[in-house]
Each structure stands twice: as C-alpha cells, then as structure tokens.
Design a protein around this motif. Sequence first.
Motif, PDB file in Angstrom:
ATOM      1  N   ALA A   1       0.837  -1.207   0.000  1.00  0.00           N
ATOM      2  CA  ALA A   1       0.000   0.000   0.000  1.00  0.00           C
ATOM      3  C   ALA A   1       0.869   1.254   0.000  1.00  0.00           C
ATOM      4  O   ALA A   1       0.556   2.245  -0.664  1.00  0.00           O
ATOM      5  N   GLY A   2       1.965   1.220   0.727  1.00  0.00           N
ATOM      6  CA  GLY A   2       2.880   2.365   0.728  1.00  0.00           C
ATOM      7  C   GLY A   2       3.508   2.584  -0.633  1.00  0.00           C
ATOM      8  O   GLY A   2       3.651   3.728  -1.082  1.00  0.00           O
TER       9      GLY A   2
ATOM     10  N   ALA B   1       2.145   1.773  -3.444  1.00  0.00           N
ATOM     11  CA  ALA B   1       1.086   2.259  -4.345  1.00  0.00           C
ATOM     12  C   ALA B   1       0.826   3.744  -4.139  1.00  0.00           C
ATOM     13  O   ALA B   1       0.428   4.438  -5.072  1.00  0.00           O
ATOM     14  N   THR B   2       1.025   4.239  -2.940  1.00  0.00           N
ATOM     15  CA  THR B   2       0.763   5.658  -2.687  1.00  0.00           C
ATOM     16  C   THR B   2       1.901   6.568  -3.157  1.00  0.00           C
ATOM     17  O   THR B   2       1.736   7.784  -3.169  1.00  0.00           O
ATOM     18  N   ILE B   3       3.015   5.991  -3.564  1.00  0.00           N
ATOM     19  CA  ILE B   3       4.096   6.813  -4.118  1.00  0.00           C
ATOM     20  C   ILE B   3       3.615   7.509  -5.391  1.00  0.00           C
ATOM     21  O   ILE B   3       4.044   8.621  -5.706  1.00  0.00           O
TER      22      ILE B   3
ATOM     23  N   LEU C   1       0.937   8.964  -5.821  1.00  0.00           N
ATOM     24  CA  LEU C   1       0.257  10.213  -5.468  1.00  0.00           C
ATOM     25  C   LEU C   1       1.218  11.400  -5.528  1.00  0.00           C
ATOM     26  O   LEU C   1       0.821  12.498  -5.926  1.00  0.00           O
TER      27      LEU C   1
ATOM     28  N   GLU D   1      -5.299  13.752 -12.318  1.00  0.00           N
ATOM     29  CA  GLU D   1      -5.988  13.426 -11.062  1.00  0.00           C
ATOM     30  C   GLU D   1      -6.583  12.023 -11.116  1.00  0.00           C
ATOM     31  O   GLU D   1      -6.642  11.328 -10.095  1.00  0.00           O
TER      32      GLU D   1
ATOM     33  N   ALA E   1      -4.054   9.580 -10.038  1.00  0.00           N
ATOM     34  CA  ALA E   1      -3.899   9.608  -8.585  1.00  0.00           C
ATOM     35  C   ALA E   1      -5.020   8.826  -7.901  1.00  0.00           C
ATOM     36  O   ALA E   1      -4.788   8.091  -6.938  1.00  0.00           O
TER      37      ALA E   1
ATOM     38  N   ALA F   1      -4.352   5.134  -8.212  1.00  0.00           N
ATOM     39  CA  ALA F   1      -3.308   4.711  -7.276  1.00  0.00           C
ATOM     40  C   ALA F   1      -3.868   4.597  -5.860  1.00  0.00           C
ATOM     41  O   ALA F   1      -3.556   3.648  -5.132  1.00  0.00           O
ATOM     42  N   LEU F   2      -4.707   5.540  -5.473  1.00  0.00           N
ATOM     43  CA  LEU F   2      -5.315   5.484  -4.146  1.00  0.00           C
ATOM     44  C   LEU F   2      -6.251   4.285  -4.028  1.00  0.00           C
ATOM     45  O   LEU F   2      -6.280   3.606  -2.995  1.00  0.00           O
TER      46      LEU F   2
ATOM     47  N   ALA G   1      -4.180   1.218  -3.470  1.00  0.00           N
ATOM     48  CA  ALA G   1      -3.691   1.143  -2.091  1.00  0.00           C
ATOM     49  C   ALA G   1      -4.781   0.644  -1.154  1.00  0.00           C
ATOM     50  O   ALA G   1      -4.534  -0.207  -0.289  1.00  0.00           O
ATOM     51  N   PHE G   2      -6.008   1.138  -1.329  1.00  0.00           N
ATOM     52  CA  PHE G   2      -7.104   0.669  -0.474  1.00  0.00           C
ATOM     53  C   PHE G   2      -7.448  -0.781  -0.750  1.00  0.00           C
ATOM     54  O   PHE G   2      -7.778  -1.541   0.169  1.00  0.00           O
TER      55      PHE G   2
END
Length: 74
Positions: A10-11, A13-15, A17, A57, A60, A63-64, A67-68
């Motif tokens: 998850a971390g 995947a948030t890169i 963002l 966007e 983004a 990607a979020l 992560a979820f």
Amino acid sequence: MLEGMKLIGAGAATIALAGAAIGIGNVLSSLIQSVARNPSLAKQLFGYAILGFALTEAIALFALMMAFLILFVF
C-alpha cells in the motif's frame, strides 16, 4: 508477515500520489507560462489545462484505489 507485506504494498502504491501532485503542478505552471506568452488564447488553454488536470488526477485516484484494495481486500 502478510500484514507487513500489505502495508509495504500500500505504501508503494501511494508513491504514485506524489507523482500525480508533480504532474498537476506541471500542468498548471505550463498554463501560467502559456497565458503569459499569448493572453489571447487564455480560454482555449484553460480548457486544455482542465483536461490535463483531470487526467492527472484520475491516475492519482487509481493509485489510491489500488492502495485501499491492497489494504482492505487482499
């Protein structure tokens, strides 16, 4: 062990963002530069900038979402 791997995934995947934030900044800075060079095209350039902002966007948000999904589904 599995919980730790989920957090790492998850971390990672948030890169994306951070990349999306940089992309949005590039789109808007290009809009400002373009309008400064040719103010008569401001309306047309604004439409293109909004399209670029929306597409950046969307990446983004994907990607979020990934992560979820990694955190709560798998």
